[in-house]
Design a protein around this motif. Structure first.
Motif, PDB file in Angstrom:
ATOM      1  N   SER A  97       0.812  -1.214   0.000  1.00  7.17           N
ATOM      2  CA  SER A  97       0.000   0.000   0.000  1.00  7.17           C
ATOM      3  C   SER A  97       0.847   1.266   0.000  1.00  7.17           C
ATOM      4  O   SER A  97       0.488   2.259  -0.613  1.00  7.17           O
ATOM      5  CB  SER A  97      -0.946   0.007   1.210  1.00  7.17           C
ATOM      6  OG  SER A  97      -1.928  -0.985   1.046  1.00  7.17           O
ATOM      7  N   GLN A  98       2.010   1.233   0.700  1.00  2.22           N
ATOM      8  CA  GLN A  98       2.874   2.411   0.705  1.00  2.22           C
ATOM      9  C   GLN A  98       3.419   2.679  -0.692  1.00  2.22           C
ATOM     10  O   GLN A  98       3.521   3.831  -1.121  1.00  2.22           O
ATOM     11  CB  GLN A  98       4.016   2.228   1.703  1.00  2.22           C
ATOM     12  CG  GLN A  98       3.573   2.408   3.150  1.00  2.22           C
ATOM     13  CD  GLN A  98       4.752   2.438   4.106  1.00  2.22           C
ATOM     14  OE1 GLN A  98       5.792   1.861   3.847  1.00  2.22           O
ATOM     15  NE2 GLN A  98       4.579   3.124   5.217  1.00  2.22           N
ATOM     16  N   ALA A  99       3.764   1.612  -1.404  1.00  2.00           N
ATOM     17  CA  ALA A  99       4.234   1.759  -2.782  1.00  2.00           C
ATOM     18  C   ALA A  99       3.119   2.328  -3.658  1.00  2.00           C
ATOM     19  O   ALA A  99       3.358   3.162  -4.542  1.00  2.00           O
ATOM     20  CB  ALA A  99       4.700   0.411  -3.320  1.00  2.00           C
ATOM     21  N   THR A 100       1.897   1.883  -3.411  1.00  2.00           N
ATOM     22  CA  THR A 100       0.743   2.388  -4.166  1.00  2.00           C
ATOM     23  C   THR A 100       0.538   3.869  -3.878  1.00  2.00           C
ATOM     24  O   THR A 100       0.276   4.665  -4.783  1.00  2.00           O
ATOM     25  CB  THR A 100      -0.535   1.599  -3.793  1.00  2.00           C
ATOM     26  OG1 THR A 100      -0.316   0.216  -4.029  1.00  2.00           O
ATOM     27  CG2 THR A 100      -1.722   2.076  -4.611  1.00  2.00           C
ATOM     28  N   THR A 101       0.630   4.249  -2.601  1.00  2.00           N
ATOM     29  CA  THR A 101       0.502   5.652  -2.204  1.00  2.00           C
ATOM     30  C   THR A 101       1.519   6.513  -2.947  1.00  2.00           C
ATOM     31  O   THR A 101       1.197   7.574  -3.481  1.00  2.00           O
ATOM     32  CB  THR A 101       0.714   5.808  -0.682  1.00  2.00           C
ATOM     33  OG1 THR A 101      -0.365   5.152  -0.008  1.00  2.00           O
ATOM     34  CG2 THR A 101       0.723   7.271  -0.270  1.00  2.00           C
ATOM     35  N   PHE A 102       2.763   6.020  -2.987  1.00  4.34           N
ATOM     36  CA  PHE A 102       3.822   6.764  -3.671  1.00  4.34           C
ATOM     37  C   PHE A 102       3.501   6.916  -5.153  1.00  4.34           C
ATOM     38  O   PHE A 102       3.682   7.988  -5.743  1.00  4.34           O
ATOM     39  CB  PHE A 102       5.170   6.046  -3.502  1.00  4.34           C
ATOM     40  CG  PHE A 102       6.322   6.766  -4.157  1.00  4.34           C
ATOM     41  CD1 PHE A 102       6.868   7.904  -3.580  1.00  4.34           C
ATOM     42  CD2 PHE A 102       6.841   6.313  -5.362  1.00  4.34           C
ATOM     43  CE1 PHE A 102       7.911   8.582  -4.194  1.00  4.34           C
ATOM     44  CE2 PHE A 102       7.884   6.981  -5.983  1.00  4.34           C
ATOM     45  CZ  PHE A 102       8.429   8.119  -5.395  1.00  4.34           C
ATOM     46  N   LYS A 103       2.964   5.844  -5.765  1.00  2.00           N
ATOM     47  CA  LYS A 103       2.627   5.890  -7.201  1.00  2.00           C
ATOM     48  C   LYS A 103       1.511   6.908  -7.447  1.00  2.00           C
ATOM     49  O   LYS A 103       1.568   7.675  -8.422  1.00  2.00           O
ATOM     50  CB  LYS A 103       2.191   4.503  -7.686  1.00  2.00           C
ATOM     51  CG  LYS A 103       1.836   4.525  -9.180  1.00  2.00           C
ATOM     52  CD  LYS A 103       1.550   3.161  -9.726  1.00  2.00           C
ATOM     53  CE  LYS A 103       1.216   3.152 -11.208  1.00  2.00           C
ATOM     54  NZ  LYS A 103       1.161   4.415 -11.901  1.00  2.00           N
ATOM     55  N   ILE A 104       0.485   6.923  -6.592  1.00  2.00           N
ATOM     56  CA  ILE A 104      -0.616   7.884  -6.738  1.00  2.00           C
ATOM     57  C   ILE A 104      -0.077   9.314  -6.660  1.00  2.00           C
ATOM     58  O   ILE A 104      -0.402  10.166  -7.490  1.00  2.00           O
ATOM     59  CB  ILE A 104      -1.694   7.661  -5.652  1.00  2.00           C
ATOM     60  CG1 ILE A 104      -2.471   6.362  -5.927  1.00  2.00           C
ATOM     61  CG2 ILE A 104      -2.665   8.839  -5.595  1.00  2.00           C
ATOM     62  CD1 ILE A 104      -3.436   5.981  -4.834  1.00  2.00           C
ATOM     63  N   LEU A 105       0.754   9.577  -5.650  1.00  2.00           N
ATOM     64  CA  LEU A 105       1.305  10.927  -5.472  1.00  2.00           C
ATOM     65  C   LEU A 105       2.203  11.318  -6.642  1.00  2.00           C
ATOM     66  O   LEU A 105       2.198  12.474  -7.086  1.00  2.00           O
ATOM     67  CB  LEU A 105       2.078  11.010  -4.148  1.00  2.00           C
ATOM     68  CG  LEU A 105       1.221  10.890  -2.889  1.00  2.00           C
ATOM     69  CD1 LEU A 105       2.094  10.759  -1.650  1.00  2.00           C
ATOM     70  CD2 LEU A 105       0.287  12.095  -2.756  1.00  2.00           C
ATOM     71  N   GLU A 106       2.953  10.343  -7.144  1.00  2.00           N
ATOM     72  CA  GLU A 106       3.830  10.605  -8.292  1.00  2.00           C
ATOM     73  C   GLU A 106       2.999  10.953  -9.529  1.00  2.00           C
ATOM     74  O   GLU A 106       3.310  11.910 -10.261  1.00  2.00           O
ATOM     75  CB  GLU A 106       4.687   9.363  -8.560  1.00  2.00           C
ATOM     76  CG  GLU A 106       5.880   9.607  -9.465  1.00  2.00           C
ATOM     77  CD  GLU A 106       6.738   8.350  -9.600  1.00  2.00           C
ATOM     78  OE1 GLU A 106       7.966   8.500  -9.672  1.00  2.00           O
ATOM     79  OE2 GLU A 106       6.183   7.227  -9.650  1.00  2.00           O
ATOM     80  N   ASP A 107       1.926  10.186  -9.755  1.00  2.00           N
ATOM     81  CA  ASP A 107       1.051  10.437 -10.905  1.00  2.00           C
ATOM     82  C   ASP A 107       0.372  11.812 -10.792  1.00  2.00           C
ATOM     83  O   ASP A 107       0.265  12.547 -11.783  1.00  2.00           O
ATOM     84  CB  ASP A 107      -0.032   9.354 -11.008  1.00  2.00           C
ATOM     85  CG  ASP A 107       0.523   8.016 -11.463  1.00  2.00           C
ATOM     86  OD1 ASP A 107       1.692   7.986 -11.902  1.00  2.00           O
ATOM     87  OD2 ASP A 107      -0.201   7.011 -11.355  1.00  2.00           O
ATOM     88  N   ILE A 108      -0.079  12.144  -9.582  1.00  2.00           N
ATOM     89  CA  ILE A 108      -0.734  13.433  -9.370  1.00  2.00           C
ATOM     90  C   ILE A 108       0.253  14.573  -9.616  1.00  2.00           C
ATOM     91  O   ILE A 108      -0.077  15.591 -10.238  1.00  2.00           O
ATOM     92  CB  ILE A 108      -1.326  13.521  -7.944  1.00  2.00           C
ATOM     93  CG1 ILE A 108      -2.526  12.575  -7.808  1.00  2.00           C
ATOM     94  CG2 ILE A 108      -1.759  14.954  -7.618  1.00  2.00           C
ATOM     95  CD1 ILE A 108      -3.059  12.443  -6.398  1.00  2.00           C
ATOM     96  N   ALA A 109       1.473  14.407  -9.112  1.00  2.00           N
ATOM     97  CA  ALA A 109       2.504  15.435  -9.303  1.00  2.00           C
ATOM     98  C   ALA A 109       2.748  15.687 -10.790  1.00  2.00           C
ATOM     99  O   ALA A 109       2.887  16.837 -11.228  1.00  2.00           O
ATOM    100  CB  ALA A 109       3.802  15.020  -8.612  1.00  2.00           C
ATOM    101  N   LYS A 110       2.786  14.608 -11.579  1.00  2.00           N
ATOM    102  CA  LYS A 110       2.974  14.748 -13.028  1.00  2.00           C
ATOM    103  C   LYS A 110       1.791  15.486 -13.649  1.00  2.00           C
ATOM    104  O   LYS A 110       1.961  16.384 -14.478  1.00  2.00           O
ATOM    105  CB  LYS A 110       3.115  13.364 -13.681  1.00  2.00           C
ATOM    106  CG  LYS A 110       4.487  12.720 -13.504  1.00  2.00           C
ATOM    107  CD  LYS A 110       4.512  11.346 -14.170  1.00  2.00           C
ATOM    108  CE  LYS A 110       5.796  10.609 -13.840  1.00  2.00           C
ATOM    109  NZ  LYS A 110       5.753   9.201 -14.276  1.00  2.00           N
ATOM    110  N   ASP A 111       0.589  15.090 -13.237  1.00  2.00           N
ATOM    111  CA  ASP A 111      -0.622  15.730 -13.767  1.00  2.00           C
ATOM    112  C   ASP A 111      -0.632  17.230 -13.497  1.00  2.00           C
ATOM    113  O   ASP A 111      -0.943  18.035 -14.365  1.00  2.00           O
ATOM    114  CB  ASP A 111      -1.884  15.115 -13.144  1.00  2.00           C
ATOM    115  CG  ASP A 111      -2.201  13.748 -13.714  1.00  2.00           C
ATOM    116  OD1 ASP A 111      -1.519  13.345 -14.668  1.00  2.00           O
ATOM    117  OD2 ASP A 111      -3.111  13.092 -13.189  1.00  2.00           O
ATOM    118  N   LEU A 112      -0.320  17.588 -12.235  1.00  2.00           N
ATOM    119  CA  LEU A 112      -0.456  18.983 -11.817  1.00  2.00           C
ATOM    120  C   LEU A 112       0.723  19.856 -12.221  1.00  2.00           C
ATOM    121  O   LEU A 112       0.658  21.073 -12.086  1.00  2.00           O
ATOM    122  CB  LEU A 112      -0.667  19.055 -10.293  1.00  2.00           C
ATOM    123  CG  LEU A 112      -1.958  18.409  -9.777  1.00  2.00           C
ATOM    124  CD1 LEU A 112      -2.038  18.503  -8.266  1.00  2.00           C
ATOM    125  CD2 LEU A 112      -3.181  19.064 -10.409  1.00  2.00           C
TER     126      LEU A 112
END
Length: 282
Positions: free
Chosen positions: A2-17
């Motif tokens: 789940s921590q790896a998933t959290t990091f992936k979500i935040l990474e994807d959001i950072a790219k989007d924004l």
């Protein structure tokens, strides 16, 4: 995992924004249309009423808000969108567009796994929005409509993070990790989203600072109003899971108001808060 998933979500959001072209979530479509319309200096009430009238949920909310005790002390009923906009003002249309977007997201199929959080979040959000308007007008003497808008969007990051987390079943199943993601990142993500939507600097600052504990002697700024409204609402309607978060600290309220004054503010504003909460759908 789940921590790896959290990091992936935040990474994807950072790219989007961080891109030049931001793909806004579908649930913000109506908000984006209203935001674009309100940027036109030549926009008139008839044109705005036509845009609002095309969205039944928005029409209903605007009319409900116009007839609420907070905005209709005379008790004279309004039944059409144009008259409702004239009464509540164009600023309120922006607020209602966000209310519709958030409510539609929370009622969507993808958000079913978050039903418990969603219910608490919507009650909390509408409560804070209503309190912001009351505190801004009665105590801080600043723009009540802008304060209400700020209260409504202050936890936009939570809505957005849940919409992204919904695609990762392992994170949905890990309540502690999900809670950690929402609590730890919602203010910064909300700030970034609202910045991309072109929100005023005062709103952005208030949203980014609303979880930052600090001493306040008196309410002067929009950031102060949101911070205090959030603290008051957290006493009875926090969205956070009490089992994972413990007791929410609201002691700062004691440094601003004595117990009698705080009780008086809450009592005096109860009808206004309840009518605005009902109008926003909370």
């Amino acid at each position: 995992m789940s921590q790896a998933t959290t990091f992936k979500i935040l990474e994807d959001i950072a790219k989007d924004l961080s891109g030049n072209e931001i793909n806004f979530p579908t649930f913000l479509d109506i908000t984006f249309q209203v935001r674009s319309a309100l940027k036109d200096p030549n926009l008139n009430v008839e044109q705005l009423a036509k845009l609002v009238g095309a969205e039944p949920l928005m029409s209903a909310k605007i009319i409900r808000m116009a007839n609420s005790a907070a905005l209709n002390p005379s008790g004279r009923e309004i039944a059409d969108v144009k008259s409702a906009i004239v009464r509540v003002g164009m600023e309120a249309v922006r607020t209602v567009s966000f209310a519709v977007a958030m409510e539609q997201l929370l009622q969507s199929k993808q958000m079913q796994p978050f039903e418990a959080i969603s219910q608490r979040l919507w009650v909390h959000t509408s409560h804070v929005a209503a309190l912001c308007r009351v505190l801004a007008r009665k105590i801080a003497k600043i723009n009540g409509d802008e304060a209400m808008f700020t209260g409504l969007v202050h936890d936009l990051g939570v809505f957005y993070l849940m919409s992204r987390a919904a695609h990762f079943p392992e994170l949905v199943a890990d309540k502690a990790e999900l809670h950690s993601l929402l609590v730890g990142w919602h203010d910064n993500i909300g700030h970034a989203l609202l910045s991309a939507l072109g929100s005023p600097e005062g709103v952005l600052q208030a949203v980014q600072e609303h979880e930052q504990d600090r001493d306040i002697i008196e309410l002067k700024s929009l950031s102060d109003v949101l911070y205090v409204a959030n603290k008051i609402a957290n006493r009875t309607s926090s969205w956070r899971d009490p089992e994972l978060d413990g007791q929410v600290d609201t002691s700062v309220l004691d440094t601003i108001f004595d117990a009698d004054t705080l009780a008086e503010i809450i009592e005096e504003s109860e009808e206004e808060v309840q009518s605005l909460k009902a109008a926003l759908g909370g």
